[in-house]
Design a protein around this motif. Structure first.
Motif, PDB file in Angstrom:
ATOM      1  N   ALA A   3       0.824  -1.213   0.000  1.00 23.46           N
ATOM      2  CA  ALA A   3       0.000   0.000   0.000  1.00 23.46           C
ATOM      3  C   ALA A   3       0.859   1.265   0.000  1.00 23.46           C
ATOM      4  CB  ALA A   3      -0.922  -0.010   1.220  1.00 23.46           C
ATOM      5  N   ASP A   4       2.139   1.116  -0.245  1.00 20.26           N
ATOM      6  CA  ASP A   4       3.044   2.271  -0.209  1.00 20.26           C
ATOM      7  C   ASP A   4       2.592   3.343  -1.203  1.00 20.26           C
ATOM      8  OD1 ASP A   4       6.095   2.702   0.936  1.00 20.26           O
ATOM      9  OD2 ASP A   4       5.734   3.799  -0.936  1.00 20.26           O
ATOM     10  N   PRO A   5       2.687   4.609  -0.836  1.00 18.07           N
ATOM     11  CA  PRO A   5       2.290   5.671  -1.779  1.00 18.07           C
ATOM     12  C   PRO A   5       3.162   5.757  -3.025  1.00 18.07           C
ATOM     13  CG  PRO A   5       3.264   6.604   0.230  1.00 18.07           C
ATOM     14  CD  PRO A   5       3.026   5.162   0.490  1.00 18.07           C
ATOM     15  N   ASP A   6       4.362   5.200  -2.964  1.00 22.74           N
ATOM     16  CA  ASP A   6       5.257   5.200  -4.116  1.00 22.74           C
ATOM     17  C   ASP A   6       4.912   4.005  -5.008  1.00 22.74           C
ATOM     18  OD1 ASP A   6       7.336   4.981  -5.944  1.00 22.74           O
ATOM     19  OD2 ASP A   6       8.903   5.453  -4.486  1.00 22.74           O
ATOM     20  N   SER A   7       4.470   4.287  -6.236  1.00 21.73           N
ATOM     21  CA  SER A   7       4.082   3.204  -7.138  1.00 21.73           C
ATOM     22  C   SER A   7       5.269   2.308  -7.482  1.00 21.73           C
ATOM     23  CB  SER A   7       3.468   3.773  -8.420  1.00 21.73           C
ATOM     24  OG  SER A   7       4.408   4.560  -9.124  1.00 21.73           O
ATOM     25  N   GLY A   8       6.488   2.863  -7.450  1.00 18.26           N
ATOM     26  CA  GLY A   8       7.668   2.054  -7.713  1.00 18.26           C
ATOM     27  C   GLY A   8       7.853   0.985  -6.657  1.00 18.26           C
ATOM     28  N   VAL A   9       7.527   1.301  -5.399  1.00 17.08           N
ATOM     29  CA  VAL A   9       7.603   0.323  -4.319  1.00 17.08           C
ATOM     30  C   VAL A   9       6.553  -0.766  -4.540  1.00 17.08           C
ATOM     31  CG1 VAL A   9       7.310  -0.038  -1.833  1.00 17.08           C
ATOM     32  CG2 VAL A   9       8.538   1.984  -2.672  1.00 17.08           C
ATOM     33  N   ARG A  10       5.344  -0.346  -4.881  1.00 18.70           N
ATOM     34  CA  ARG A  10       4.275  -1.328  -5.105  1.00 18.70           C
ATOM     35  C   ARG A  10       4.600  -2.228  -6.308  1.00 18.70           C
ATOM     36  NH1 ARG A  10       1.330   3.380  -4.970  1.00 18.70           N
ATOM     37  NH2 ARG A  10       0.275   2.950  -6.954  1.00 18.70           N
ATOM     38  N   GLU A  11       5.202  -1.659  -7.336  1.00 19.95           N
ATOM     39  CA  GLU A  11       5.595  -2.469  -8.493  1.00 19.95           C
ATOM     40  C   GLU A  11       6.651  -3.495  -8.101  1.00 19.95           C
ATOM     41  OE1 GLU A  11       7.409  -1.932 -13.023  1.00 19.95           O
ATOM     42  OE2 GLU A  11       6.983  -0.168 -11.797  1.00 19.95           O
ATOM     43  N   ALA A  12       7.593  -3.080  -7.236  1.00 17.81           N
ATOM     44  CA  ALA A  12       8.619  -4.015  -6.764  1.00 17.81           C
ATOM     45  C   ALA A  12       7.993  -5.127  -5.934  1.00 17.81           C
ATOM     46  CB  ALA A  12       9.665  -3.262  -5.948  1.00 17.81           C
ATOM     47  N   VAL A  13       7.009  -4.792  -5.131  1.00 17.22           N
ATOM     48  CA  VAL A  13       6.300  -5.812  -4.355  1.00 17.22           C
ATOM     49  C   VAL A  13       5.569  -6.760  -5.308  1.00 17.22           C
ATOM     50  CG1 VAL A  13       4.474  -6.223  -2.656  1.00 17.22           C
ATOM     51  CG2 VAL A  13       6.040  -4.297  -2.356  1.00 17.22           C
ATOM     52  N   ALA A  14       4.959  -6.206  -6.346  1.00 22.06           N
ATOM     53  CA  ALA A  14       4.214  -7.032  -7.306  1.00 22.06           C
ATOM     54  C   ALA A  14       5.118  -8.030  -8.018  1.00 22.06           C
ATOM     55  CB  ALA A  14       3.513  -6.137  -8.316  1.00 22.06           C
ATOM     56  N   ALA A  15       6.394  -7.703  -8.163  1.00 19.23           N
ATOM     57  CA  ALA A  15       7.337  -8.601  -8.843  1.00 19.23           C
ATOM     58  C   ALA A  15       8.086  -9.502  -7.877  1.00 19.23           C
ATOM     59  CB  ALA A  15       8.333  -7.764  -9.646  1.00 19.23           C
ATOM     60  N   HIS A  16       7.863  -9.365  -6.579  1.00 21.01           N
ATOM     61  CA  HIS A  16       8.609 -10.128  -5.575  1.00 21.01           C
ATOM     62  C   HIS A  16       8.332 -11.625  -5.721  1.00 21.01           C
ATOM     63  CE1 HIS A  16      10.277 -11.393  -1.747  1.00 21.01           C
ATOM     64  NE2 HIS A  16      10.735 -10.164  -1.547  1.00 21.01           N
ATOM     65  N   PRO A  17       9.369 -12.456  -5.707  1.00 24.15           N
ATOM     66  CA  PRO A  17       9.147 -13.897  -5.906  1.00 24.15           C
ATOM     67  C   PRO A  17       8.329 -14.556  -4.806  1.00 24.15           C
ATOM     68  CG  PRO A  17      11.438 -13.448  -5.306  1.00 24.15           C
ATOM     69  CD  PRO A  17      10.805 -12.128  -5.598  1.00 24.15           C
ATOM     70  N   ASN A  18       8.302 -13.967  -3.611  1.00 23.88           N
ATOM     71  CA  ASN A  18       7.570 -14.575  -2.497  1.00 23.88           C
ATOM     72  C   ASN A  18       6.259 -13.840  -2.197  1.00 23.88           C
ATOM     73  OD1 ASN A  18       9.686 -16.419  -2.149  1.00 23.88           O
ATOM     74  ND2 ASN A  18      10.788 -15.005  -0.807  1.00 23.88           N
ATOM     75  N   LEU A  19       5.685 -13.221  -3.204  1.00 21.63           N
ATOM     76  CA  LEU A  19       4.441 -12.474  -2.992  1.00 21.63           C
ATOM     77  C   LEU A  19       3.295 -13.414  -2.643  1.00 21.63           C
ATOM     78  CD1 LEU A  19       3.106  -9.627  -3.261  1.00 21.63           C
ATOM     79  CD2 LEU A  19       2.488 -10.314  -5.600  1.00 21.63           C
ATOM     80  N   PRO A  20       2.633 -13.217  -1.491  1.00 27.42           N
ATOM     81  CA  PRO A  20       1.489 -14.068  -1.138  1.00 27.42           C
ATOM     82  C   PRO A  20       0.310 -13.803  -2.076  1.00 27.42           C
ATOM     83  CG  PRO A  20       2.325 -12.842   0.773  1.00 27.42           C
ATOM     84  CD  PRO A  20       2.956 -12.245  -0.424  1.00 27.42           C
ATOM     85  N   ALA A  21      -0.526 -14.816  -2.216  1.00 30.80           N
ATOM     86  CA  ALA A  21      -1.661 -14.706  -3.136  1.00 30.80           C
ATOM     87  C   ALA A  21      -2.586 -13.564  -2.758  1.00 30.80           C
ATOM     88  CB  ALA A  21      -2.431 -16.029  -3.153  1.00 30.80           C
ATOM     89  N   GLU A  22      -2.773 -13.337  -1.444  1.00 28.19           N
ATOM     90  CA  GLU A  22      -3.706 -12.273  -1.042  1.00 28.19           C
ATOM     91  C   GLU A  22      -3.189 -10.889  -1.438  1.00 28.19           C
ATOM     92  OE1 GLU A  22      -1.404 -13.567   2.732  1.00 28.19           O
ATOM     93  OE2 GLU A  22      -2.337 -14.487   0.970  1.00 28.19           O
ATOM     94  N   LEU A  23      -1.867 -10.678  -1.359  1.00 28.97           N
ATOM     95  CA  LEU A  23      -1.311  -9.392  -1.786  1.00 28.97           C
ATOM     96  C   LEU A  23      -1.277  -9.295  -3.312  1.00 28.97           C
ATOM     97  CD1 LEU A  23       1.650  -8.716   0.696  1.00 28.97           C
ATOM     98  CD2 LEU A  23      -0.686  -7.807   0.725  1.00 28.97           C
ATOM     99  N   ARG A  24      -1.092 -10.425  -3.978  1.00 24.82           N
ATOM    100  CA  ARG A  24      -1.152 -10.424  -5.446  1.00 24.82           C
ATOM    101  C   ARG A  24      -2.516  -9.937  -5.915  1.00 24.82           C
ATOM    102  NH1 ARG A  24      -1.590 -16.110  -7.206  1.00 24.82           N
ATOM    103  NH2 ARG A  24      -3.779 -15.639  -6.768  1.00 24.82           N
ATOM    104  N   ASP A  25      -3.564 -10.409  -5.263  1.00 23.63           N
ATOM    105  CA  ASP A  25      -4.917 -10.014  -5.661  1.00 23.63           C
ATOM    106  C   ASP A  25      -5.174  -8.543  -5.358  1.00 23.63           C
ATOM    107  OD1 ASP A  25      -5.252 -12.601  -6.478  1.00 23.63           O
ATOM    108  OD2 ASP A  25      -6.351 -13.226  -4.678  1.00 23.63           O
ATOM    109  N   VAL A  26      -4.610  -8.057  -4.257  1.00 28.33           N
ATOM    110  CA  VAL A  26      -4.749  -6.631  -3.936  1.00 28.33           C
ATOM    111  C   VAL A  26      -4.069  -5.785  -5.006  1.00 28.33           C
ATOM    112  CG1 VAL A  26      -4.013  -4.821  -2.321  1.00 28.33           C
ATOM    113  CG2 VAL A  26      -4.993  -6.950  -1.450  1.00 28.33           C
TER     114      VAL A  26
END
Length: 298
Positions: free
Chosen positions: A200-223
């Motif tokens: 939920a970081d205000p920086d879209s670059g941070v959120r994009e990095a989270v979206a590409a993280h190899p260990n992203l949980p399914a619930e955050l992927r859906d968010v």
């Protein structure tokens, strides 16, 4: 091929007689090609290259004798000293250290790219007052020891911190520091577990990095699949573990009329491939070379 290109190709042809090389030195483009790439230049030819103003090309030729390159390291033109600094070996001993003390930061920046540079000089340049020099160290010393990496990861210049964070895996205790730094936060995401706060970081670059993280949980992927930023959604669509139905719906919604956005999206999915090298120019006989030189008035 135009005449200038033909002369340049001839200037680097192997086993070209010395008298033809000498005549080619009168042509600026051919002279630069010969000075840069020939390994058989005579002492007289090198002196002529310097006299005619192409010392920079000669300085970048690794086949030039050490004594000539050491002399060019003292050249009044910055570009010549920088060309020497980029590739010269420490011959005579102390030459590299002398270049590390050059008053112009451009020379020191090129020196940091030199594969012959010992670790002690790289460490010295990593503390250089000029940011471009420190940045060059980062780009060319991927296995810097931990004290050097720490210093660069916490550098006062934000560009240096970003470059260092991209180049180096940080010590564990520095990860929270990098996450707290707006300049390195997005890069440091890869070294921590994804969290709802980061998603939920205000920086879209941070959120994009989270979206590409190899260990992203399914619930955050859906968010993040519903994120307002197109590049965040694109990162989710590119994930191998994204369900096909979700990927299809994301891909359909990712269509855009913005050519820049389209290029970014497509380049993420399509690896870049270099075009095949151009075919080598034909080898000229002595008679053909003479004819070409005559056409050029040489």
């Amino acid at each position: 091929m135009n005449l200038d290109a033909e002369l340049s190709a001839l200037a680097v042809q192997e086993d070209l007689p010395a008298d033809l090389v000498w005549r080619l030195l009168r042509h600026p483009q051919a002279r630069r090609s010969a000075a840069l790439l020939r390994s058989d230049l005579t002492a007289e030819s090198m002196e002529e290259v310097i006299r005619l103003g192409s010392a920079r090309s000669l300085a970048a030729n690794s086949s030039v004798p050490a004594e000539v390159r050491a002399r060019l390291a003292e050249h009044p033109e910055l570009s010549v000293r920088a060309a020497v600094a980029a590739s010269v070996a420490d011959d005579p001993p102390g030459l590299l250290a002398r270049l590390a003390g050059d008053p112009d930061p451009s020379v020191r920046t090129f020196l940091a790219m030199n594969e012959h540079l010992p670790a002690e000089l790289l460490a010295l340049l990593a503390e250089d007052a000029e940011p471009s020099v420190r940045s060059s160290v980062i780009g060319n010393w991927r296995h810097a020891p931990e004290p050097v990496r720490r210093a660069l990861l916490t550098d006062s210049d934000p560009n240096i911190r970003r470059s260092a964070a991209s180049a180096y895996s940080p010590p564990t205790d520095l990860v929270p520091v990098l996450l707290a730094d707006p300049e390195t936060r997005a890069i440091a995401v890869r070294y921590t577990d994804p969290s709802p706060e980061l998603a939920a970081d205000p920086d879209s670059g941070v959120r994009e990095a989270v979206a590409a993280h190899p260990n992203l949980p399914a619930e955050l992927r859906d968010v993040l699949a519903a994120d307002g930023d197109v590049f965040v959604r694109n990162a989710i669509a590119d994930r191998q573990d994204t369900p096909s139905t979700l990927r299809e719906s994301l891909s359909a919604a990712l269509e855009t009329d913005d050519p820049w956005v389209e290029w970014i999206q497509s380049s993420a999915r399509t690896p870049h491939t270099c075009p095949p090298p151009a075919p080598a120019p034909p080898r000229l006989t002595r008679e053909q070379a003479e004819s070409l030189l005559a056409r050029a008035g040489l």
